[in-house]
Motif scaffolding. Structure first.
Motif, PDB file in Angstrom:
ATOM      1  N   LYS A 271       1.039  -0.682  -0.019  1.00  0.00           N
ATOM      2  CA  LYS A 271       0.291   0.226   0.598  1.00  0.00           C
ATOM      3  C   LYS A 271       0.659   1.282   0.145  1.00  0.00           C
ATOM      4  O   LYS A 271       0.105   2.340  -0.541  1.00  0.00           O
ATOM      5  N   ARG A 272       2.264   0.923  -0.083  1.00  0.00           N
ATOM      6  CA  ARG A 272       3.046   2.275   0.539  1.00  0.00           C
ATOM      7  C   ARG A 272       4.513   1.436  -0.337  1.00  0.00           C
ATOM      8  O   ARG A 272       4.855   0.474  -0.258  1.00  0.00           O
ATOM      9  N   GLY A 273       5.233   2.369  -0.641  1.00  0.00           N
ATOM     10  CA  GLY A 273       6.054   2.195  -1.445  1.00  0.00           C
ATOM     11  C   GLY A 273       6.559   3.405  -2.261  1.00  0.00           C
ATOM     12  O   GLY A 273       6.405   4.711  -2.320  1.00  0.00           O
ATOM     13  N   ARG A 274       8.082   3.305  -2.360  1.00  0.00           N
ATOM     14  CA  ARG A 274       8.309   4.518  -3.246  1.00  0.00           C
ATOM     15  C   ARG A 274       9.507   3.994  -4.282  1.00  0.00           C
ATOM     16  O   ARG A 274      10.368   3.764  -4.038  1.00  0.00           O
ATOM     17  N   VAL A 275       9.351   4.756  -5.926  1.00  0.00           N
ATOM     18  CA  VAL A 275      10.459   4.506  -6.607  1.00  0.00           C
ATOM     19  C   VAL A 275      10.524   5.882  -6.920  1.00  0.00           C
ATOM     20  O   VAL A 275      10.023   6.655  -7.974  1.00  0.00           O
ATOM     21  N   ARG A 276      12.060   5.472  -7.427  1.00  0.00           N
ATOM     22  CA  ARG A 276      12.426   6.569  -8.103  1.00  0.00           C
ATOM     23  C   ARG A 276      12.884   6.485  -9.613  1.00  0.00           C
ATOM     24  O   ARG A 276      13.509   5.310 -10.129  1.00  0.00           O
ATOM     25  N   VAL A 277      12.322   6.956 -10.848  1.00  0.00           N
ATOM     26  CA  VAL A 277      12.348   7.304 -12.114  1.00  0.00           C
ATOM     27  C   VAL A 277      13.054   8.129 -12.843  1.00  0.00           C
ATOM     28  O   VAL A 277      12.717   9.166 -12.286  1.00  0.00           O
TER      29      VAL A 277
ATOM     30  N   ASP B 213      24.897   5.398 -10.706  1.00  0.00           N
ATOM     31  CA  ASP B 213      25.362   5.671  -9.195  1.00  0.00           C
ATOM     32  C   ASP B 213      24.254   5.501  -8.083  1.00  0.00           C
ATOM     33  O   ASP B 213      24.479   5.648  -6.703  1.00  0.00           O
ATOM     34  N   GLY B 214      23.056   4.678  -7.903  1.00  0.00           N
ATOM     35  CA  GLY B 214      22.287   4.211  -7.256  1.00  0.00           C
ATOM     36  C   GLY B 214      21.428   5.283  -6.819  1.00  0.00           C
ATOM     37  O   GLY B 214      20.063   5.495  -5.982  1.00  0.00           O
ATOM     38  N   ASP B 215      21.141   7.034  -7.628  1.00  0.00           N
ATOM     39  CA  ASP B 215      20.372   8.132  -7.377  1.00  0.00           C
ATOM     40  C   ASP B 215      19.501   7.777  -8.403  1.00  0.00           C
ATOM     41  O   ASP B 215      17.879   8.506  -8.325  1.00  0.00           O
ATOM     42  N   ALA B 216      18.554   6.447  -9.028  1.00  0.00           N
ATOM     43  CA  ALA B 216      17.985   6.286  -9.736  1.00  0.00           C
ATOM     44  C   ALA B 216      17.452   4.710  -9.451  1.00  0.00           C
ATOM     45  O   ALA B 216      18.551   3.488  -9.710  1.00  0.00           O
TER      46      ALA B 216
ATOM     47  N   MET C 254      16.137   0.152 -17.701  1.00  0.00           N
ATOM     48  CA  MET C 254      17.651  -0.101 -16.575  1.00  0.00           C
ATOM     49  C   MET C 254      17.591   0.157 -15.560  1.00  0.00           C
ATOM     50  O   MET C 254      16.805   1.301 -15.085  1.00  0.00           O
ATOM     51  N   ALA C 255      18.227  -0.831 -14.728  1.00  0.00           N
ATOM     52  CA  ALA C 255      18.195  -1.000 -13.597  1.00  0.00           C
ATOM     53  C   ALA C 255      19.602  -1.185 -12.913  1.00  0.00           C
ATOM     54  O   ALA C 255      20.560  -1.796 -13.772  1.00  0.00           O
ATOM     55  N   GLY C 256      19.739  -0.623 -11.496  1.00  0.00           N
ATOM     56  CA  GLY C 256      21.389  -0.986 -11.168  1.00  0.00           C
ATOM     57  C   GLY C 256      21.734  -2.690 -11.268  1.00  0.00           C
ATOM     58  O   GLY C 256      20.606  -3.126 -10.393  1.00  0.00           O
ATOM     59  N   ALA C 257      22.311  -2.752 -11.425  1.00  0.00           N
ATOM     60  CA  ALA C 257      22.844  -4.269 -11.464  1.00  0.00           C
ATOM     61  C   ALA C 257      23.753  -4.665  -9.555  1.00  0.00           C
ATOM     62  O   ALA C 257      24.242  -3.661  -9.401  1.00  0.00           O
ATOM     63  N   GLY C 258      23.190  -5.567  -8.993  1.00  0.00           N
ATOM     64  CA  GLY C 258      23.949  -6.233  -8.238  1.00  0.00           C
ATOM     65  C   GLY C 258      23.061  -5.994  -6.778  1.00  0.00           C
ATOM     66  O   GLY C 258      23.552  -5.856  -6.144  1.00  0.00           O
ATOM     67  N   ARG C 259      21.729  -4.720  -7.143  1.00  0.00           N
ATOM     68  CA  ARG C 259      21.441  -4.681  -6.251  1.00  0.00           C
ATOM     69  C   ARG C 259      20.162  -5.310  -6.005  1.00  0.00           C
ATOM     70  O   ARG C 259      19.444  -5.730  -6.952  1.00  0.00           O
ATOM     71  N   THR C 260      19.697  -5.856  -4.554  1.00  0.00           N
ATOM     72  CA  THR C 260      18.500  -6.228  -4.358  1.00  0.00           C
ATOM     73  C   THR C 260      16.941  -5.346  -4.018  1.00  0.00           C
ATOM     74  O   THR C 260      17.843  -4.075  -3.473  1.00  0.00           O
ATOM     75  N   PRO C 261      16.107  -5.841  -4.998  1.00  0.00           N
ATOM     76  CA  PRO C 261      15.121  -4.544  -5.783  1.00  0.00           C
ATOM     77  C   PRO C 261      14.617  -4.141  -4.295  1.00  0.00           C
ATOM     78  O   PRO C 261      13.791  -5.347  -3.765  1.00  0.00           O
TER      79      PRO C 261
END
Length: 311
Positions: free
Chosen positions: A95-101, A144-147, A278-285
């Protein structure tokens, strides 16, 4: 009795209980029903299958070979259900969450709004934080992990990036429908050299794609405008002030209504523009990021299929 076994019929639930307890009476106590009801269900199940599921050992029961196979299969069914139930519980709890696009301008006009409009129907509580920038900046933000997710064109391959979706678009000359060249099936840069051209600024993916062809023209090419805004160039093309270079992404409405025409470029050294999600490789989404990414991929695949189908 655990919630998960409720997907089984009564006979199979009683069978599992007897196998666990080792006796009819023990299973009846666990199930909180009379022993005769448990015994009747076991006998009916054995009759239905035509197999003995238990061997009588003293006052207890021991699984037969057939019973062992059946119990293993039922455990697999229950285990699969538990996994599905856990995923569904997670979705119900989302019900809550945040995604940086991060996104390039052209995608921000129609493609991303269409994706978000459908996404929020199912997940209205997910906050989306968007950053609109050039292709290089967008790619750097996700690297860089900012998105969390990036929509970019022609990114360089990188071990820090994980491609979620990719498709190619031809670049064309954008002009008013009453322009003398608007009815051509294709055009070359040489044929456009004397037109008042709007060029994307260096650093934009479109500029990199057309630069080799522009270089061949040398001093013969004198653009009227350079801009880092595709919408700005499209607006000037619609007013008949320039011929711009774009893909259909971001100008879908204008092309559909006929206020602009996009004539493909046929120069062999004009590259296609590759839209890459794209997404960052090696990160747990996060769960919110995973759900949004899957939704975006499905929406873009559906859009590509719809564009390929004849009207």
């Amino acid at each position: 009795m655990q919630r998960e076994t409720q997907i089984l019929s009564s006979a199979y639930r009683y069978f599992v209980a007897v196998a666990a307890a080792g006796s009819i009476r023990g299973a009846a106590r666990e199930l909180n029903i009379v022993a005769s009801a448990v015994n009747r269900q076991i006998l009916l199940l054995e009759a239905q299958l035509g197999l003995e599921l238990f061997e009588r050992v003293g006052r207890g029961l021991r699984l037969s070979e057939a019973g062992t196979v059946l119990l293993r299969s039922l455990n697999e069914i229950v285990g699969s259900y538990e996994e599905v139930a856990a995923e569904l519980d997670a979705f119900r709890g989302l019900k809550r969450g945040r995604v940086r696009v991060a996104t390039v301008e052209s995608v921000s006009v129609n493609v991303l709004p269409d994706i978000l409009a459908r996404f929020w129907i199912e997940f209205p509580g997910i906050e989306i934080v968007t950053t609109v920038a050039g292709s290089e900046a967008v790619t750097r933000l996700v690297a860089d992990g900012d998105a969390d997710v990036a929509f970019s064109f022609n990114p360089d391959p990188s071990p820090t990036l994980r491609v979620l979706h990719e498709e190619a678009f031809r670049i064309g000359a954008l002009m008013r429908p009453d322009h003398p060249l608007a009815r051509r099936a294709s055009l070359t840069m040489a044929e456009l050299a004397r037109e008042p051209l709007a060029l994307p600024k260096r650093g934009l993916s479109l500029r990199s794609a057309v630069d080799p062809a522009l270089a061949r023209l040398g001093r013969a090419l004198r653009p009227r405008l350079e801009s880092d805004s595709l919408r700005h160039m499209a607006a000037l093309a619609r007013r008949g002030q320039v011929v711009a270079f774009q893909t259909p992404v971001g100008i879908e409405a204008e092309l559909a209504e006929g206020s602009l025409v996009l004539v493909p470029l046929s120069d062999p050294d004009v590259a296609v523009d590759r839209l890459v999600v794209m997404a960052g490789a090696g990160r747990t989404p996060s769960l919110a990021m995973t759900v949004f990414s899957e939704h975006a991929k499905a929406a873009l695949e559906a859009r590509r299929t719809a564009l390929r189908e004849p009207a």
